[in-house]
Write a protein that holds these residues in place. Structure first.
Motif, PDB file in Angstrom:
ATOM      1  N   PRO A   1       3.961   2.122  -4.625  1.00  0.00           N
ATOM      2  CA  PRO A   1       3.954   3.360  -5.427  1.00  0.00           C
ATOM      3  C   PRO A   1       5.324   4.015  -5.610  1.00  0.00           C
ATOM      4  O   PRO A   1       5.440   4.975  -6.360  1.00  0.00           O
ATOM      5  CB  PRO A   1       3.000   4.278  -4.644  1.00  0.00           C
ATOM      6  CG  PRO A   1       2.144   3.351  -3.851  1.00  0.00           C
ATOM      7  CD  PRO A   1       3.052   2.207  -3.466  1.00  0.00           C
TER       8      PRO A   1
ATOM      9  N   GLN B   1     -13.415  -2.492 -11.380  1.00  0.00           N
ATOM     10  CA  GLN B   1     -12.974  -3.085 -12.652  1.00  0.00           C
ATOM     11  C   GLN B   1     -12.102  -4.325 -12.456  1.00  0.00           C
ATOM     12  O   GLN B   1     -11.775  -5.005 -13.429  1.00  0.00           O
ATOM     13  CB  GLN B   1     -12.165  -2.057 -13.454  1.00  0.00           C
ATOM     14  CG  GLN B   1     -12.989  -0.951 -14.064  1.00  0.00           C
ATOM     15  CD  GLN B   1     -12.103   0.042 -14.806  1.00  0.00           C
ATOM     16  OE1 GLN B   1     -11.718   1.074 -14.262  1.00  0.00           O
ATOM     17  NE2 GLN B   1     -11.760  -0.261 -16.047  1.00  0.00           N
ATOM     18  N   PHE B   2     -11.677  -4.582 -11.230  1.00  0.00           N
ATOM     19  CA  PHE B   2     -10.755  -5.694 -10.987  1.00  0.00           C
ATOM     20  C   PHE B   2     -11.513  -6.995 -10.747  1.00  0.00           C
ATOM     21  O   PHE B   2     -12.540  -6.999 -10.057  1.00  0.00           O
ATOM     22  CB  PHE B   2      -9.891  -5.411  -9.744  1.00  0.00           C
ATOM     23  CG  PHE B   2      -8.730  -4.492 -10.002  1.00  0.00           C
ATOM     24  CD1 PHE B   2      -8.932  -3.164 -10.328  1.00  0.00           C
ATOM     25  CD2 PHE B   2      -7.421  -4.957  -9.898  1.00  0.00           C
ATOM     26  CE1 PHE B   2      -7.853  -2.306 -10.546  1.00  0.00           C
ATOM     27  CE2 PHE B   2      -6.339  -4.114 -10.122  1.00  0.00           C
ATOM     28  CZ  PHE B   2      -6.559  -2.786 -10.450  1.00  0.00           C
ATOM     29  N   LEU B   3     -10.992  -8.083 -11.295  1.00  0.00           N
ATOM     30  CA  LEU B   3     -11.497  -9.391 -10.912  1.00  0.00           C
ATOM     31  C   LEU B   3     -11.206  -9.582  -9.420  1.00  0.00           C
ATOM     32  O   LEU B   3     -10.134  -9.176  -8.945  1.00  0.00           O
ATOM     33  CB  LEU B   3     -10.791 -10.496 -11.699  1.00  0.00           C
ATOM     34  CG  LEU B   3     -11.127 -10.606 -13.183  1.00  0.00           C
ATOM     35  CD1 LEU B   3     -10.335 -11.757 -13.812  1.00  0.00           C
ATOM     36  CD2 LEU B   3     -12.618 -10.822 -13.397  1.00  0.00           C
TER      37      LEU B   3
ATOM     38  N   ARG C   1       0.829  -1.213   0.000  1.00  0.00           N
ATOM     39  CA  ARG C   1       0.000   0.000   0.000  1.00  0.00           C
ATOM     40  C   ARG C   1       0.861   1.261   0.000  1.00  0.00           C
ATOM     41  O   ARG C   1       0.537   2.245  -0.667  1.00  0.00           O
ATOM     42  CB  ARG C   1      -0.916  -0.030   1.230  1.00  0.00           C
ATOM     43  CG  ARG C   1      -1.507   1.316   1.640  1.00  0.00           C
ATOM     44  CD  ARG C   1      -2.509   1.838   0.639  1.00  0.00           C
ATOM     45  NE  ARG C   1      -2.951   3.186   0.955  1.00  0.00           N
ATOM     46  CZ  ARG C   1      -2.302   4.290   0.601  1.00  0.00           C
ATOM     47  NH1 ARG C   1      -1.173   4.221  -0.092  1.00  0.00           N
ATOM     48  NH2 ARG C   1      -2.777   5.469   0.909  1.00  0.00           N
TER      49      ARG C   1
ATOM     50  N   MET D   1      -7.862 -10.666  -8.284  1.00  0.00           N
ATOM     51  CA  MET D   1      -6.732  -9.780  -8.561  1.00  0.00           C
ATOM     52  C   MET D   1      -6.585  -8.695  -7.485  1.00  0.00           C
ATOM     53  O   MET D   1      -5.644  -7.910  -7.524  1.00  0.00           O
ATOM     54  CB  MET D   1      -6.876  -9.117  -9.937  1.00  0.00           C
ATOM     55  CG  MET D   1      -7.056 -10.077 -11.095  1.00  0.00           C
ATOM     56  SD  MET D   1      -5.828 -11.419 -11.116  1.00  0.00           S
ATOM     57  CE  MET D   1      -4.322 -10.492 -11.430  1.00  0.00           C
ATOM     58  N   LEU D   2      -7.521  -8.648  -6.573  1.00  0.00           N
ATOM     59  CA  LEU D   2      -7.450  -7.603  -5.533  1.00  0.00           C
ATOM     60  C   LEU D   2      -6.613  -8.067  -4.346  1.00  0.00           C
ATOM     61  O   LEU D   2      -6.422  -9.239  -4.138  1.00  0.00           O
ATOM     62  CB  LEU D   2      -8.859  -7.211  -5.088  1.00  0.00           C
ATOM     63  CG  LEU D   2      -9.612  -6.376  -6.111  1.00  0.00           C
ATOM     64  CD1 LEU D   2     -11.071  -6.248  -5.716  1.00  0.00           C
ATOM     65  CD2 LEU D   2      -9.005  -4.977  -6.246  1.00  0.00           C
TER      66      LEU D   2
ATOM     67  N   ALA E   1       3.201  12.620  -4.732  1.00  0.00           N
ATOM     68  CA  ALA E   1       2.017  11.774  -4.945  1.00  0.00           C
ATOM     69  C   ALA E   1       0.804  12.646  -5.257  1.00  0.00           C
ATOM     70  O   ALA E   1       0.526  13.614  -4.542  1.00  0.00           O
ATOM     71  CB  ALA E   1       1.751  10.929  -3.705  1.00  0.00           C
ATOM     72  N   GLY E   2       0.107  12.302  -6.327  1.00  0.00           N
ATOM     73  CA  GLY E   2      -1.037  13.100  -6.774  1.00  0.00           C
ATOM     74  C   GLY E   2      -2.367  12.417  -6.476  1.00  0.00           C
ATOM     75  O   GLY E   2      -2.506  11.675  -5.497  1.00  0.00           O
ATOM     76  N   GLU E   3      -3.296  12.699  -7.364  1.00  0.00           N
ATOM     77  CA  GLU E   3      -4.676  12.196  -7.259  1.00  0.00           C
ATOM     78  C   GLU E   3      -4.744  10.678  -7.076  1.00  0.00           C
ATOM     79  O   GLU E   3      -3.956   9.943  -7.666  1.00  0.00           O
ATOM     80  CB  GLU E   3      -5.359  12.583  -8.582  1.00  0.00           C
ATOM     81  CG  GLU E   3      -6.812  12.252  -8.708  1.00  0.00           C
ATOM     82  CD  GLU E   3      -7.269  12.368 -10.184  1.00  0.00           C
ATOM     83  OE1 GLU E   3      -8.462  12.113 -10.422  1.00  0.00           O
ATOM     84  OE2 GLU E   3      -6.435  12.681 -11.071  1.00  0.00           O
ATOM     85  N   MET E   4      -5.717  10.218  -6.295  1.00  0.00           N
ATOM     86  CA  MET E   4      -5.967   8.783  -6.164  1.00  0.00           C
ATOM     87  C   MET E   4      -7.158   8.429  -7.049  1.00  0.00           C
ATOM     88  O   MET E   4      -8.166   9.153  -7.057  1.00  0.00           O
ATOM     89  CB  MET E   4      -6.306   8.429  -4.709  1.00  0.00           C
ATOM     90  CG  MET E   4      -5.289   8.867  -3.674  1.00  0.00           C
ATOM     91  SD  MET E   4      -3.628   8.155  -3.856  1.00  0.00           S
ATOM     92  CE  MET E   4      -3.960   6.439  -3.422  1.00  0.00           C
ATOM     93  N   ILE E   5      -7.040   7.333  -7.798  1.00  0.00           N
ATOM     94  CA  ILE E   5      -8.206   6.898  -8.579  1.00  0.00           C
ATOM     95  C   ILE E   5      -8.553   5.465  -8.178  1.00  0.00           C
ATOM     96  O   ILE E   5      -7.720   4.576  -8.191  1.00  0.00           O
ATOM     97  CB  ILE E   5      -8.002   7.044 -10.099  1.00  0.00           C
ATOM     98  CG1 ILE E   5      -6.755   6.324 -10.587  1.00  0.00           C
ATOM     99  CG2 ILE E   5      -7.909   8.504 -10.496  1.00  0.00           C
ATOM    100  CD1 ILE E   5      -6.598   6.386 -12.111  1.00  0.00           C
ATOM    101  N   ASP E   6      -9.820   5.296  -7.818  1.00  0.00           N
ATOM    102  CA  ASP E   6     -10.306   4.004  -7.308  1.00  0.00           C
ATOM    103  C   ASP E   6     -10.983   3.262  -8.452  1.00  0.00           C
ATOM    104  O   ASP E   6     -12.029   3.676  -8.938  1.00  0.00           O
ATOM    105  CB  ASP E   6     -11.285   4.247  -6.150  1.00  0.00           C
ATOM    106  CG  ASP E   6     -11.700   2.933  -5.492  1.00  0.00           C
ATOM    107  OD1 ASP E   6     -11.558   1.867  -6.122  1.00  0.00           O
ATOM    108  OD2 ASP E   6     -12.182   2.991  -4.349  1.00  0.00           O
ATOM    109  N   ARG E   7     -10.382   2.164  -8.887  1.00  0.00           N
ATOM    110  CA  ARG E   7     -10.954   1.358  -9.969  1.00  0.00           C
ATOM    111  C   ARG E   7     -11.278  -0.050  -9.485  1.00  0.00           C
ATOM    112  O   ARG E   7     -11.300  -0.986 -10.278  1.00  0.00           O
ATOM    113  CB  ARG E   7      -9.946   1.300 -11.135  1.00  0.00           C
ATOM    114  CG  ARG E   7      -9.691   2.631 -11.811  1.00  0.00           C
ATOM    115  CD  ARG E   7     -10.963   3.153 -12.484  1.00  0.00           C
ATOM    116  NE  ARG E   7     -10.676   4.343 -13.267  1.00  0.00           N
ATOM    117  CZ  ARG E   7     -10.351   4.324 -14.564  1.00  0.00           C
ATOM    118  NH1 ARG E   7     -10.271   3.168 -15.204  1.00  0.00           N
ATOM    119  NH2 ARG E   7     -10.114   5.441 -15.203  1.00  0.00           N
ATOM    120  N   ARG E   8     -11.528  -0.155  -8.209  1.00  0.00           N
ATOM    121  CA  ARG E   8     -11.775  -1.458  -7.611  1.00  0.00           C
ATOM    122  C   ARG E   8     -12.850  -2.251  -8.360  1.00  0.00           C
ATOM    123  O   ARG E   8     -12.731  -3.466  -8.545  1.00  0.00           O
ATOM    124  CB  ARG E   8     -12.203  -1.243  -6.152  1.00  0.00           C
ATOM    125  CG  ARG E   8     -12.222  -2.494  -5.317  1.00  0.00           C
ATOM    126  CD  ARG E   8     -12.552  -2.173  -3.855  1.00  0.00           C
ATOM    127  NE  ARG E   8     -12.863  -3.398  -3.143  1.00  0.00           N
ATOM    128  CZ  ARG E   8     -11.950  -4.205  -2.589  1.00  0.00           C
ATOM    129  NH1 ARG E   8     -10.676  -3.860  -2.620  1.00  0.00           N
ATOM    130  NH2 ARG E   8     -12.296  -5.331  -2.009  1.00  0.00           N
TER     131      ARG E   8
END
Lengths: 186, 186
Positions: free
Chosen positions: B21, B180-182, B17, B185-186, B171-178
């Motif tokens: 990055p 879209q993940f199988l 976590r 894969m998380l 560190a910039g913007e956070m984008i949550d694409r949870r």
């Protein structure tokens, strides 16, 4: 959309510029009549010259055998334009699908290795395997970067940095503190 | 200024976590009556469980001998509040200066290792050396994270990501694409 088709040769001893900040990358590989792409976030710069990188490619990945047998890969740098593709590639196994075709990626010939570059990426780092002594124990590959190409714009590409749990951090503000560094530390 | 004094125990198998990055970190170490801190950007996650990290600590650094002899270190996570300190530490050799005193950093006892934590950092990852087989060849150390503590706020700390030439990416913007993940894969 930025023009990622045009790339310029980049000095291999300076790849830290793009990889030390820790972006998610797309690893492309080929062996005999197979090719593949995988999403990868576990990598580190290891030396300036020769230009060395280390990375983990778990044995469960279809790419593991391709890179080990060919002794080559290309580390391609995607930006936020490819976020959906990065996730889709991570969700898909190359054992059943040609990911270049499936995700509409353009495979183009590299300069020094047989693995294909991914044209839609911002940069390409062509790698030759130089040390596989930790592959059996940790899936850890050590590569020499033998050629590199980078798109001249944008100068600060919006790279993706994975935090787990489906969340990415996007590269933010750049701060230049060159004046504070001792010359020998630059 | 965020309250970095208060930290909470964090699961060692989730250190990706904060480290995947690619932030610059401060490595603290101690051996006999010496202690030191160094700035380090060449590291990678290597496994979830056991929680493994790999990093390069060049033999020219005073910390190299301390971590090798003690078999321990702490990887501390600084944020933009410590930018000047991160640079100052990179400019200074621990052979001649106690960097904790010189930079006003607070050394506090860790849970599992003898190296001191740096209280002013956002998180601490306590490490034990588990593999030094690539130290002679590449200065590459493989660590097991045996304990971790993280400040609960800010949730998205403004970490520093070094690009070389005195320039950091923040560190910039956070984008949550949870979504879209199988799930696997998380």
């Amino acid at each position: 959309m930025a023009n990622t088709t045009h790339k310029e040769t980049f000095p291999v001893e300076k790849v830290r510029r793009y990889l030390e900040p820790g972006p998610i990358v797309l690893v492309s590989s080929a062996w005999q009549d197979e090719r593949n792409v995988m999403t990868m976030g576990w990598h580190t710069v290891m030396a300036f010259s020769p230009s060395l990188l280390g990375c983990v490619i778990a044995s469960g990945n279809h790419s593991h055998d391709l890179v080990r047998r060919s002794g080559e890969c290309i580390i391609n740098l995607p930006t936020t334009q490819l976020t959906d593709t990065v996730i889709g590639i991570g969700n898909t196994s190359g054992a059943s699908v040609d990911k270049f075709e499936h995700f509409g990626l353009t495979a183009e010939p590299a300069e020094q290795v047989s693995a294909p570059r991914i044209r839609e990426c911002h940069a390409h780092f062509e790698c030759r395997l130089i040390d596989d002594s930790l592959v059996d124990r940790y899936d850890f590959f050590i590569w020499e970067v033998v050629a590199a190409q980078v798109a001249p714009t944008p100068v600060h590409p919006p790279t993706l940095h994975y935090t787990g749990d489906g969340v990415f951090m996007v590269a933010g503000e750049m701060i230049d503190r060159r004046h504070q560094f001792l010359p020998q530390m630059l």
